[in-house]
Write a protein that holds these residues in place. Structure first.
Motif, PDB file in Angstrom:
ATOM      1  N   ASN A  88       0.842  -1.211   0.000  1.00 18.80           N
ATOM      2  CA  ASN A  88       0.000   0.000   0.000  1.00 18.80           C
ATOM      3  C   ASN A  88       0.874   1.257   0.000  1.00 18.80           C
ATOM      4  O   ASN A  88       0.748   2.123   0.874  1.00 18.80           O
ATOM      5  N   VAL A  89       1.773   1.329  -0.972  1.00 19.16           N
ATOM      6  CA  VAL A  89       2.717   2.446  -1.057  1.00 19.16           C
ATOM      7  C   VAL A  89       1.982   3.778  -1.172  1.00 19.16           C
ATOM      8  O   VAL A  89       2.342   4.756  -0.499  1.00 19.16           O
ATOM      9  N   GLU A  90       0.961   3.828  -2.001  1.00 17.86           N
ATOM     10  CA  GLU A  90       0.231   5.092  -2.192  1.00 17.86           C
ATOM     11  C   GLU A  90      -0.431   5.552  -0.900  1.00 17.86           C
ATOM     12  O   GLU A  90      -0.439   6.745  -0.582  1.00 17.86           O
ATOM     13  N   TYR A  91      -0.995   4.607  -0.141  1.00 19.24           N
ATOM     14  CA  TYR A  91      -1.634   4.963   1.129  1.00 19.24           C
ATOM     15  C   TYR A  91      -0.613   5.588   2.072  1.00 19.24           C
ATOM     16  O   TYR A  91      -0.879   6.619   2.711  1.00 19.24           O
ATOM     17  N   VAL A  92       0.563   4.973   2.173  1.00 16.09           N
ATOM     18  CA  VAL A  92       1.619   5.491   3.052  1.00 16.09           C
ATOM     19  C   VAL A  92       2.064   6.865   2.576  1.00 16.09           C
ATOM     20  O   VAL A  92       2.181   7.808   3.367  1.00 16.09           O
ATOM     21  N   ARG A  93       2.322   6.985   1.285  1.00 17.99           N
ATOM     22  CA  ARG A  93       2.830   8.243   0.717  1.00 17.99           C
ATOM     23  C   ARG A  93       1.855   9.402   0.944  1.00 17.99           C
ATOM     24  O   ARG A  93       2.268  10.537   1.184  1.00 17.99           O
ATOM     25  N   ASP A  94       0.571   9.128   0.869  1.00 15.61           N
ATOM     26  CA  ASP A  94      -0.431  10.198   0.973  1.00 15.61           C
ATOM     27  C   ASP A  94      -0.886  10.470   2.402  1.00 15.61           C
ATOM     28  O   ASP A  94      -1.725  11.353   2.632  1.00 15.61           O
ATOM     29  N   HIS A  95      -0.370   9.721   3.356  1.00 15.84           N
ATOM     30  CA  HIS A  95      -0.777   9.905   4.754  1.00 15.84           C
ATOM     31  C   HIS A  95      -0.198  11.217   5.292  1.00 15.84           C
ATOM     32  O   HIS A  95       0.973  11.529   5.052  1.00 15.84           O
ATOM     33  N   GLN A 125      12.821   7.309  -2.233  1.00 16.25           N
ATOM     34  CA  GLN A 125      12.598   7.048  -3.657  1.00 16.25           C
ATOM     35  C   GLN A 125      11.521   5.985  -3.864  1.00 16.25           C
ATOM     36  O   GLN A 125      10.759   6.050  -4.829  1.00 16.25           O
ATOM     37  N   ARG A 126      11.456   5.024  -2.941  1.00 13.35           N
ATOM     38  CA  ARG A 126      10.429   3.978  -3.074  1.00 13.35           C
ATOM     39  C   ARG A 126       9.027   4.531  -2.859  1.00 13.35           C
ATOM     40  O   ARG A 126       8.074   4.066  -3.469  1.00 13.35           O
ATOM     41  N   PHE A 127       8.925   5.520  -1.986  1.00 13.66           N
ATOM     42  CA  PHE A 127       7.609   6.085  -1.698  1.00 13.66           C
ATOM     43  C   PHE A 127       7.286   7.331  -2.518  1.00 13.66           C
ATOM     44  O   PHE A 127       6.148   7.789  -2.545  1.00 13.66           O
ATOM     45  N   ALA A 128       8.294   7.902  -3.188  1.00 13.59           N
ATOM     46  CA  ALA A 128       8.118   9.193  -3.861  1.00 13.59           C
ATOM     47  C   ALA A 128       7.050   9.112  -4.946  1.00 13.59           C
ATOM     48  O   ALA A 128       7.026   8.191  -5.754  1.00 13.59           O
ATOM     49  N   GLY A 129       6.151  10.089  -4.954  1.00 12.15           N
ATOM     50  CA  GLY A 129       5.122  10.161  -5.994  1.00 12.15           C
ATOM     51  C   GLY A 129       5.530  11.086  -7.114  1.00 12.15           C
ATOM     52  O   GLY A 129       5.197  10.876  -8.281  1.00 12.15           O
ATOM     53  N   GLU A 130       6.266  12.142  -6.780  1.00 16.96           N
ATOM     54  CA  GLU A 130       6.693  13.114  -7.787  1.00 16.96           C
ATOM     55  C   GLU A 130       7.996  12.654  -8.446  1.00 16.96           C
ATOM     56  O   GLU A 130       8.813  11.988  -7.833  1.00 16.96           O
ATOM     57  N   SER A 131       8.147  13.043  -9.709  1.00 15.45           N
ATOM     58  CA  SER A 131       9.375  12.675 -10.416  1.00 15.45           C
ATOM     59  C   SER A 131      10.580  13.441  -9.862  1.00 15.45           C
ATOM     60  O   SER A 131      11.709  12.966  -9.919  1.00 15.45           O
ATOM     61  N   HIS A 132      10.350  14.628  -9.322  1.00 15.37           N
ATOM     62  CA  HIS A 132      11.442  15.435  -8.747  1.00 15.37           C
ATOM     63  C   HIS A 132      11.079  15.802  -7.313  1.00 15.37           C
ATOM     64  O   HIS A 132      10.611  16.900  -7.029  1.00 15.37           O
ATOM     65  N   ASP A 133      11.298  14.889  -6.419  1.00 16.51           N
ATOM     66  CA  ASP A 133      11.026  15.120  -5.005  1.00 16.51           C
ATOM     67  C   ASP A 133      12.139  16.000  -4.429  1.00 16.51           C
ATOM     68  O   ASP A 133      13.315  15.636  -4.509  1.00 16.51           O
ATOM     69  N   PRO A 134      11.824  17.156  -3.832  1.00 18.89           N
ATOM     70  CA  PRO A 134      12.862  18.046  -3.282  1.00 18.89           C
ATOM     71  C   PRO A 134      13.754  17.362  -2.248  1.00 18.89           C
ATOM     72  O   PRO A 134      14.951  17.638  -2.191  1.00 18.89           O
ATOM     73  N   LEU A 135      13.161  16.455  -1.445  1.00 20.60           N
ATOM     74  CA  LEU A 135      13.958  15.763  -0.442  1.00 20.60           C
ATOM     75  C   LEU A 135      14.979  14.843  -1.114  1.00 20.60           C
ATOM     76  O   LEU A 135      16.140  14.792  -0.698  1.00 20.60           O
ATOM     77  N   VAL A 136      14.549  14.144  -2.155  1.00 24.08           N
ATOM     78  CA  VAL A 136      15.464  13.263  -2.879  1.00 24.08           C
ATOM     79  C   VAL A 136      16.629  14.067  -3.441  1.00 24.08           C
ATOM     80  O   VAL A 136      17.802  13.673  -3.326  1.00 24.08           O
TER      81      VAL A 136
END
Length: 807
Positions: A88-95, A125-136
Motif C-alpha cells: 500500500n505504497v500510495e496509502y503510506v505516501r499520501d498519509h 525514492q520507493r515512496f516518492a510520488g513526484e518525479s522530482h522530489d525536493p527531499l530526494v
C-alpha cells in the motif's frame, strides 16, 4: 562562603548568552531525551503503519535525525513483508504523518550519519510520488558532498539510488566509477562490487571493464555458493558490456545450479534473458529450470505471473506443456495489458508458434494499445508479426501510420534507424520525402550499427521496387551513396581496434553493403596486430558472418590461437574455427592450428554442450580435419541420447539444422575416414546426395539409359567398409562414368572473390569419392555476357560435359 571559581562563572555567563541568542535551540537541547533508545524501541514494537504514524504524531517535536531514519526504515520493512497485492505504497505516501516525516527529514538530513542518509534516500525514492522530489534532490546533493568517505558497501547502495533515477550517464555516476577504479586493488567485497559494476557499466572504458572482470574472477571463490543475487549481477554486468566471458558465466551458472530449488519465477526468467542475450548455453540449467517451471503451470492464475511463465517456459517446453500454456493463455487473453501482449508475441516468435487463434487474440490487444508503444517496441511487434506470417491490412496500415508519425518528429539517430528498419519490414516499405530527409539529417551522427540498419532497409526497399514496380529511383541510389560515404568516413577515423569494435560488435557482417564491408575489412586489417586472445573470438565470429575472405585476418586469428591457446576458453574454440570452415581456408600452419585447438578441447569433450560438439565436428570435417577422439565421442549411444534430449527443447528450425549437420558429419566420416569404423547412423540421408543434374556417359561419351545403373546403396551392406569409388564404378560398364552437374549461386562463394565456400567444396569432394565427375558452374559464369544466348550456353554445356569444342 566558598568563592565560585572564575572559569565556572565565565562558563555560566556564556551559556546564558547562548540561551538568549538561540532560545529555540536551547529548548530542543533542554527537552531532548537523555537516550534515543526508548523511542527507537517503541518504534520497533509497531506492527503496522498506523501505529508508526501515531508515534510520529505524538513525538514529532522531539524526534532526532536517527529516529527519523528509523521511522523510514520501519515503514519500508512493513512494505517488504507484504505480497505485491497487499502493498500500500500510495496509502503510506499520501498519509499526513508521512508528510510530517518527510518534512522532518528535510530539516535534519545534514545531521544524519552516512548510513542513515543513504538509507533514507533509498526509502524516500520507493515512496516518492513526484518525479522530482525536493527531499530526494537534497539527499543526493548531500551524499555527493560526502562521497569520498563512503565505504564500498555504502557507495554501492548510493549508486543503486542513482540507477533508480536512471542517472547512469550523470557526472555523479562518473565520480563513483572513478572512486571504484582508484580503490579496485584493495576491494574485497564482491557483493558490493557487483552492484557497482552493473551501475557504472555504461560509463567505463574497455580496459576498466577487463580489470573488473579480472577482479571478479579473483574474488568469486570468496562468496558463498548460495549468493544467487551476486551471480545474477555479474551476468548482468557481462550483458551490459556485451562480453560473453565463459569462465565467469560458468561460475555463475554453477551457483544457479546449486540453488535451483530456491529460484522463483522472477529469478529464472531473469537468468534466461541474460543467457539469451549473452548466447550462453547451459543444457543442465535449462532442464532443471524446465522441470521447476512446469510445476508452476497450475499455480500461476494471474495474468502477470502467467505471462512471465509463458515467456520463460514456452520456448523450451515439450508439446504437452506448450499446448497447456497456449490454452490457458487463450482464456486470459482479454485481460492482458499492452506490455504483456508484446511479451507473449515475442515468446511465440521464439517458439515458432503460428497458432492463428492465439495470434488473433494477442494482436487485438496490441491493436488496442498500439498508440502507447515506443519505437523499439513497435519494431519488435513488426519483426514478430513478419516472422509469424501475420497479415492484416487494417493492423499493418495503423502500424505504418504510427511509425511514420514517429519518424517525422524523431531526431535521435538510433531511433530513426529503428523506425526506418521497422517500416522496411511492412508490406509496402516506401518512404516519402519527409522520411528520406529525416534519414539524411541524422547520417552525420550515426554509428556503424545505425548505418548498417539504414543500408539494410534501403536495400530491402530497392528489392521491393524492383520486384513489384520494376523500377529503382535515383533517390534510393543517392541515399545508398550517402550511407557509404558516412560509413567510410567513420571507419577511416577509427584510431584503435577497441574503439572500432565498440561499434562493430552490434553489427552483423552480412548486412553491410559491399563497398562498406570492404572498407570495414580494410580497417580491421589495419589493426591486425591488435587482435589478441581477448578479442579473437569476437573478430572470428564477425568474419564468419561476412562471407569475406581476408587471409591476413584469418592467418592472424590462427596465429593468436596457436600462441595464446591457454588464455582462450575451450568452449569458444568453435567460434575461432568457424570462419576457416565457412570460407574454406587453410592457414599456413594448418595442422598445428587445428591440432592445438582440438587438443585444448579434449579434456572437456564429456561436458561440452552437445550442439556445440556436433557443429564443431561438422566444421572440422568441412576442412577435411578428422580428430578421431572427438568424432567417436559424438557417434556413441550415450552422447546421441543426450543430444536427443537437447533437441526436444530447441525450436523446430534450430533442431532441424543441428540434425542436418549431424547427418552430414556422419556421411563425411563414412566417406572420408572409413577406417574409424563409425557406422551409418542415418542410412537414407547418407546414401543419397541431391544434384541439379546427373547422367551416365559410356566410354565414347554417349549418354546411357540411367535407370538400370541407378543402384541404391541400401542394397550394399558392405558399403561402409570398402572403397566407395570402386563399388559405384563396378556397377557401370567398362569406361563409363557418372556425371554430376551443380549450378552454384552467389551464396556458394566468398563475397569478395570467386573462392568456393566450405560446404560446396565438401559436396564436390564427396561426389568425387562416390565416383562422379563433378561439373560445378557458377552463376557468375552462367550469367556472363559470353553465355548470354541459348546457343552459347548449349555449346558451353557440351564442352563441359562431353569435352566437345565447337570449331
Amino acid at each position: 562562603m566558598k568563592k565560585t571559581p572564575v572559569f565556572l562563572d565565565s562558563l555560566v555567563t556564556d551559556m546564558l548568552h547562548l540561551r538568549a541568542i538561540c532560545p529555540f535551540s536551547w529548548r530542543v537541547f533542554q527537552f531532548r531525551p537523555i537516550s534515543c533508545e526508548p523511542l527507537i524501541i517503541q518504534m520497533n514494537k509497531c506492527t503496522d503503519e498506523e501505529q508508526i504514524f501515531d508515534f510520529i504524531e505524538r513525538n514529532k517535536a522531539i524526534l532526532s535525525e536517527k529516529q527519523v531514519g528509523c521511522a523510514f526504515d520501519m515503514l519500508w520493512k512493513l512494505q517488504k513483508q507484504k505480497t505485491s497485492l497487499l502493498k500500500n505504497v500510495e496509502y503510506v505516501r499520501d498519509h499526513p504523518q508521512f508528510l510530517t516525516l518527510h518534512n522532518l527529514a528535510t530539516n535534519k538530513f545534514k545531521l544524519m550519519n552516512d548510513d542513515t542518509l543513504v538509507n533514507v534516500l533509498h526509502i524516500t525514492q520507493r515512496f516518492a510520488g513526484e518525479s522530482h522530489d525536493p527531499l530526494v534532490e537534497a539527499l543526493v546533493t548531500e551524499a555527493w558532498r560526502r562521497l569520498e568517505r563512503f565505504d564500498i558497501k555504502l557507495l554501492s547502495e548510493f549508486s543503486s539510488c542513482l540507477a533508480d533515477q536512471h542517472l547512469y550517464f550523470s557526472p555523479l555516476m562518473g565520480k563513483i566509477a572513478d572512486i571504484v577504479h582508484r580503490n579496485l586493488e584493495t576491494t574485497q567485497d564482491l557483493s558490493s562490487l557487483s552492484v557497482l559494476m552493473v551501475n557504472i557499466s555504461s560509463l567505463i572504458s574497455r580496459h576498466f571493464q577487463q580489470q573488473l572482470v579480472n577482479k571478479t574472477e579473483l574474488l568469486f571463490d570468496t562468496i558463498d555458493s548460495s549468493e544467487v543475487n551476486v551471480a545474477t549481477r555479474i551476468a548482468q554486468f557481462l550483458r551490459n558490456i556485451k562480453y560473453c566471458y565463459q569462465p565467469l558465466l560458468e561460475k555463475c551458472n554453477n551457483v544457479f545450479l546449486s540453488n535451483v530449488d530456491q529460484l522463483d519465477l522472477d529469478s529464472i526468467s531473469k537468468i534466461f534473458r541474460l543467457y539469451k542475450i549473452l548466447q550462453f548455453n547451459s543444457f543442465e540449467f535449462i532442464m532443471m529450470a524446465k522441470k521447476k517451471l512446469t510445476e508452476m503451470i497450475p499455480l500461476c492464475n494471474h495474468p502477470g505471473s502467467f505471462v512471465k511463465l509463458f515467456v520463460t517456459l514456452g520456448p523450451i517446453a515439450g508439446p504437452e506443456e506448450k499446448k497447456q500454456l497456449k490454452s490457458t493463455l487463450l482464456l486470459m487473453s482479454e485481460d492482458l495489458t499492452g506490455e504483456q501482449a508484446l511479451a507473449v508475441l515475442r515468446a511465440m516468435e521464439d517458439m515458432e508458434s503460428r497458432n492463428s487463434h492465439l495470434i488473433k487474440k494477442v494482436t487485438s490487444v496490441l491493436h488496442k494499445h498500439l498508440d502507447s508503444y515506443k519505437p523499439l517496441e513497435l519494431l519488435k511487434i513488426t519483426q514478430a508479426l513478419t516472422f509469424l506470417h501475420f497479415q492484416r491490412k487494417e493492423f499493418s496500415a495503423k502500424l505504418r501510420e504510427l511509425l511514420l508519425s514517429y519518424l517525422k518528429i524523431s531526431f535521435i539517430p538510433t531511433e530513426v534507424s529503428i523506425l526506418v528498419y521497422a517500416i522496411s519490414l511492412l508490406p509496402s516499405p516506401h518512404l516519402d520525402e519527409v522520411g528520406i530527409s529525416r534519414i539524411e539529417a541524422v547520417l552525420p551522427q550515426c554509428n556503424l550499427h545505425n548505418l548498417s540498419n539504414f543500408a539494410t532497409s534501403v536495400l530491402r526497399w530497392i528489392q521491393y521496387d524492383h520486384m513489384y514496380l520494376d523500377s529503382i529511383t535515383g533517390k534510393q541510389l543517392k541515399l545508398l551513396q550517402k550511407l557509404d560515404h558516412y560509413g567510410r568516413q567513420r571507419l577511416q577515423h577509427s584510431n584503435s581496434l577497441d574503439l572500432l569494435w565498440e561499434e562493430l560488435k552490434s553489427v552483423r557482417g552480412n548486412t553491410f553493403p559491399e563497398s562498406l564491408l570492404e572498407e570495414t575489412i580494410a580497417t580491421l586489417q589495419h589493426f591486425v596486430d591488435e587482435i589478441n586472445y581477448i578479442n579473437v573470438v569476437e573478430i572470428a565470429s564477425f568474419i564468419s558472418n561476412t562471407d569475406y575472405l581476408s587471409t591476413l585476418l584469418l592467418d592472424r586469428i590462427a596465429s593468436v590461437a596457436v600462441q595464446q591457446i591457454e588464455k582462450i576458453h575451450p568452449f569458444t574454440i568453435l567460434a575461432i574455427i568457424l570462419p576457416f570452415s565457412t570460407l574454406n581456408y587453410d592457414p599456413p600452419q594448418r595442422d598445428e592450428f587445428f591440432g592445438t585447438c582440438v587438443q585444448h578441447l579434449n579434456s572437456y569433450l564429456g561436458i561440452l554442450d552437445p550442439l556445440m560438439l556436433v557443429c564443431l565436428g561438422f566444421s572440422l570435417a568441412t576442412l577435411q580435419y578428422f580428430p578421431e577422439d572427438l568424432l567417436k565421442s559424438i557417434f556413441n549411444i550415450e552422447f546421441l541420447a543426450r543430444l536427443d534430449s537437447q533437441l526436444e527443447i530447441l525450436s523446430s528450425s534450430l533442431s532441424a539444422r543441428v540434425q542436418f549437420h549431424l547427418m552430414e558429419l556422419n556421411r563425411s566420416i563414412c566417406l572420408e575416414c572409413p577406417e574409424f569404423q563409425i557406422p551409418w547412423f542415418h542410412d537414407r540421408f547418407c546414401q543419397q546426395y541431391n544434384k541439379d543434374f546427373e547422367c551416365i556417359l559410356d566410354k565414347r561419351k554417349k549418354p546411357l539409359p540411367y535407370g538400370s545403373h541407378n543402384i541404391a546403396w541400401g542394397q550394399l551392406p558392405e558399403m561402409p567398409w570398402e572403397s566407395n569409388t570402386e563399388i559405384v564404378g563396378s556397377r557401370l560398364p567398362p569406361g563409363a562414368e557418372r556425371i554430376a552437374l551443380e549450378f552454384l549461386d552467389s551464396k556458394s562463394f566468398c563475397r569478395n572473390i570467386p573462392h568456393m565456400k566450405g560446404k560446396s567444396a565438401m559436396k564436390k569432394r564427396h561426389l568425387e569419392i562416390l565416383g562422379y565427375r563433378v561439373i560445378q558452374i557458377s552463376q557468375f559464369e552462367w550469367n556472363s555476357m559470353a553465355l548470354s544466348t541459348k546457343d552459347a550456353r548449349m555449346d558451353y554445356l557440351r564442352e563441359r560435359i562431353f569435352g566437345e569444342v565447337k570449331s
